[in-house]
Design a protein around this motif. Structure first.
Motif, mmCIF file in Angstrom:
data_model
loop_
_atom_site.group_PDB
_atom_site.id
_atom_site.type_symbol
_atom_site.label_atom_id
_atom_site.label_comp_id
_atom_site.label_asym_id
_atom_site.label_seq_id
_atom_site.Cartn_x
_atom_site.Cartn_y
_atom_site.Cartn_z
ATOM 1 N N GLY A 58 72.691 26.611 -15.111
ATOM 2 C CA GLY A 58 72.945 27.532 -14.000
ATOM 3 C C GLY A 58 72.943 26.821 -12.663
ATOM 4 O O GLY A 58 73.753 27.129 -11.769
ATOM 5 N N GLN A 59 72.031 25.862 -12.515
ATOM 6 C CA GLN A 59 71.963 25.082 -11.279
ATOM 7 C C GLN A 59 73.164 24.144 -11.162
ATOM 8 O O GLN A 59 73.697 23.929 -10.069
ATOM 9 C CB GLN A 59 70.664 24.280 -11.248
ATOM 10 C CG GLN A 59 69.390 25.086 -11.360
ATOM 11 C CD GLN A 59 69.032 25.771 -10.055
ATOM 12 O OE1 GLN A 59 69.731 25.629 -9.060
ATOM 13 N NE2 GLN A 59 67.947 26.516 -10.050
ATOM 14 N N ILE A 60 73.594 23.587 -12.289
ATOM 15 C CA ILE A 60 74.769 22.707 -12.261
ATOM 16 C C ILE A 60 76.000 23.510 -11.838
ATOM 17 O O ILE A 60 76.829 23.038 -11.045
ATOM 18 C CB ILE A 60 74.997 22.063 -13.646
ATOM 19 C CG1 ILE A 60 73.846 21.094 -13.960
ATOM 20 C CG2 ILE A 60 76.326 21.321 -13.686
ATOM 21 C CD1 ILE A 60 73.885 20.527 -15.363
ATOM 22 N N ALA A 61 76.110 24.735 -12.340
ATOM 23 C CA ALA A 61 77.233 25.587 -11.953
ATOM 24 C C ALA A 61 77.235 25.816 -10.445
ATOM 25 O O ALA A 61 78.281 25.713 -9.787
ATOM 26 C CB ALA A 61 77.159 26.921 -12.699
ATOM 27 N N ALA A 62 76.067 26.110 -9.882
ATOM 28 C CA ALA A 62 75.977 26.332 -8.437
ATOM 29 C C ALA A 62 76.335 25.065 -7.670
ATOM 30 O O ALA A 62 77.010 25.110 -6.644
ATOM 31 C CB ALA A 62 74.567 26.796 -8.065
ATOM 32 N N LEU A 74 78.370 22.785 -8.583
ATOM 33 C CA LEU A 74 79.806 22.542 -8.694
ATOM 34 C C LEU A 74 80.643 23.658 -8.071
ATOM 35 O O LEU A 74 81.869 23.621 -8.118
ATOM 36 C CB LEU A 74 80.196 22.381 -10.168
ATOM 37 C CG LEU A 74 79.590 21.163 -10.885
ATOM 38 C CD1 LEU A 74 79.973 21.175 -12.354
ATOM 39 C CD2 LEU A 74 80.032 19.863 -10.222
ATOM 40 N N GLY A 75 79.962 24.638 -7.498
ATOM 41 C CA GLY A 75 80.682 25.709 -6.818
ATOM 42 C C GLY A 75 81.353 26.689 -7.770
ATOM 43 O O GLY A 75 82.417 27.227 -7.470
ATOM 44 N N ILE A 122 84.740 20.385 -4.300
ATOM 45 C CA ILE A 122 84.716 21.843 -4.400
ATOM 46 C C ILE A 122 86.004 22.475 -3.904
ATOM 47 O O ILE A 122 86.526 23.420 -4.494
ATOM 48 C CB ILE A 122 83.502 22.405 -3.621
ATOM 49 C CG1 ILE A 122 82.208 21.993 -4.327
ATOM 50 C CG2 ILE A 122 83.578 23.927 -3.489
ATOM 51 C CD1 ILE A 122 80.963 22.353 -3.570
ATOM 52 N N SER A 123 86.558 21.952 -2.812
ATOM 53 C CA SER A 123 87.704 22.598 -2.192
ATOM 54 C C SER A 123 89.043 22.155 -2.764
ATOM 55 O O SER A 123 90.003 22.914 -2.735
ATOM 56 C CB SER A 123 87.689 22.339 -0.677
ATOM 57 O OG SER A 123 87.766 20.947 -0.405
ATOM 58 N N ILE A 154 74.260 24.711 -4.173
ATOM 59 C CA ILE A 154 73.385 23.542 -4.145
ATOM 60 C C ILE A 154 74.077 22.417 -3.405
ATOM 61 O O ILE A 154 75.208 22.040 -3.732
ATOM 62 C CB ILE A 154 73.011 23.103 -5.572
ATOM 63 C CG1 ILE A 154 72.201 24.205 -6.262
ATOM 64 C CG2 ILE A 154 72.206 21.811 -5.545
ATOM 65 C CD1 ILE A 154 71.841 23.902 -7.696
ATOM 66 N N LEU A 155 73.413 21.879 -2.403
ATOM 67 C CA LEU A 155 73.962 20.780 -1.619
ATOM 68 C C LEU A 155 73.632 19.432 -2.238
ATOM 69 O O LEU A 155 74.443 18.508 -2.207
ATOM 70 C CB LEU A 155 73.439 20.850 -0.181
ATOM 71 C CG LEU A 155 73.724 22.163 0.555
ATOM 72 C CD1 LEU A 155 73.095 22.141 1.940
ATOM 73 C CD2 LEU A 155 75.224 22.406 0.659
ATOM 74 N N HIS A 156 72.428 19.318 -2.778
ATOM 75 C CA HIS A 156 72.025 18.054 -3.394
ATOM 76 C C HIS A 156 70.750 18.270 -4.197
ATOM 77 O O HIS A 156 69.967 19.171 -3.901
ATOM 78 C CB HIS A 156 71.788 16.986 -2.325
ATOM 79 C CG HIS A 156 71.853 15.582 -2.854
ATOM 80 N ND1 HIS A 156 73.048 14.930 -3.064
ATOM 81 C CD2 HIS A 156 70.893 14.727 -3.257
ATOM 82 C CE1 HIS A 156 72.808 13.721 -3.544
ATOM 83 N NE2 HIS A 156 71.511 13.581 -3.673
ATOM 84 N N VAL A 157 70.566 17.423 -5.197
ATOM 85 C CA VAL A 157 69.314 17.394 -5.962
ATOM 86 C C VAL A 157 68.706 16.014 -5.776
ATOM 87 O O VAL A 157 69.363 14.996 -6.020
ATOM 88 C CB VAL A 157 69.555 17.673 -7.455
ATOM 89 C CG1 VAL A 157 68.254 17.501 -8.241
ATOM 90 C CG2 VAL A 157 70.093 19.089 -7.656
#
Length: 225
Positions: A177-181, A183-184, A145-146, A72-75
């Motif tokens: 599940g979306q929050i996990a995505a 946050l990488g 993320i990195s 996910i790039l942004h919400v």
């Protein structure tokens, strides 16, 4: 319908301060579209025909790998604009967009929007500011993320929610599940980290509610010295 479009455009942060006449001109070329939860607005690789802003609900913009893993790039929430880059490039959407809940968006076709920018320097400056802010947000997300571990990323995310909601009793703005995505990471790791932060006395979790018990401790975790 015209008044509905005008009201929707007035709520878009990008168009704040525009005179009524200019907003009406944009309303003439705008389209309102209702979205159901899970509905895909556009997919990566499709022609970038429209620029959008959220009228109601939330829309996630994400990239999907051939393996099926998503990042996910942004919400985006009410009043926030997205998909403006393809409007300027005249190319394809670099990512996909999907409704997280029932809602609506207002869309403006590329050709009409570019003509509006040419007529209105103030609107052009507003779009430039939006793009600069978006770039800064992406740089921050990439660094999160990195360069940071999952507990640090989660702490930073919760503090951002605290700022947005202006309270310590938070309602998560996405399914876990979306929050996990976003946050990488994966849902199982997110659950373990939430449990760990709870055991450390930093937060208290119940369903989609998270109470921040020690915001200063979270800040220290998010930005270690």
């Amino acid at each position: 319908m015209a008044q509905d479009k005008l009201a929707a455009l007035k709520a878009v942060k990008l168009f704040e301060g525009l005179p009524e006449a200019q907003l009406r001109s944009l309303a003439d070329i705008a389209q309102l579209r209702a979205l159901r939860a899970g509905e895909v607005l556009f997919e990566a690789g499709q022609p970038g025909t429209h620029f959008y802003a959220v009228v109601a609900g939330k829309v996630r913009v994400y990239r999907a790998a051939p393996s099926g893993k998503e990042q996910i790039l942004h919400v985006f929430g009410r009043g926030e604009a997205f998909a403006e880059v393809p409007v300027f490039e005249g190319k394809t959407y670099p990512a996909s967009a999907q409704a997280l809940e029932d809602g609506a968006v207002v869309g403006i076709a590329r050709k009409g929007f570019v003509e509006a920018l040419r007529r209105d320097p103030e609107l052009s400056l507003g779009v430039m500011a939006l793009l600069a802010g978006r770039l800064r947000a992406f740089v921050t997300q990439i660094a999160q993320i990195s360069l940071k571990e999952v507990p640090e990323r989660l702490a930073g995310y919760l503090l951002l929610l605290r700022t947005a909601q202006n309270r310590d009793d938070l309602t998560l703005d996405m399914p876990k599940g979306q929050i996990a995505a976003y946050l990488g990471t994966i849902p199982e790791t997110l659950s373990r980290v939430l449990k760990k932060l709870s055991e450390q006395g930093l937060i208290e979790c119940s369903g989609n509610r998270v109470r921040l018990l020690d915001p200063e401790g979270l800040a220290a975790l998010a930005e270690p010295r």
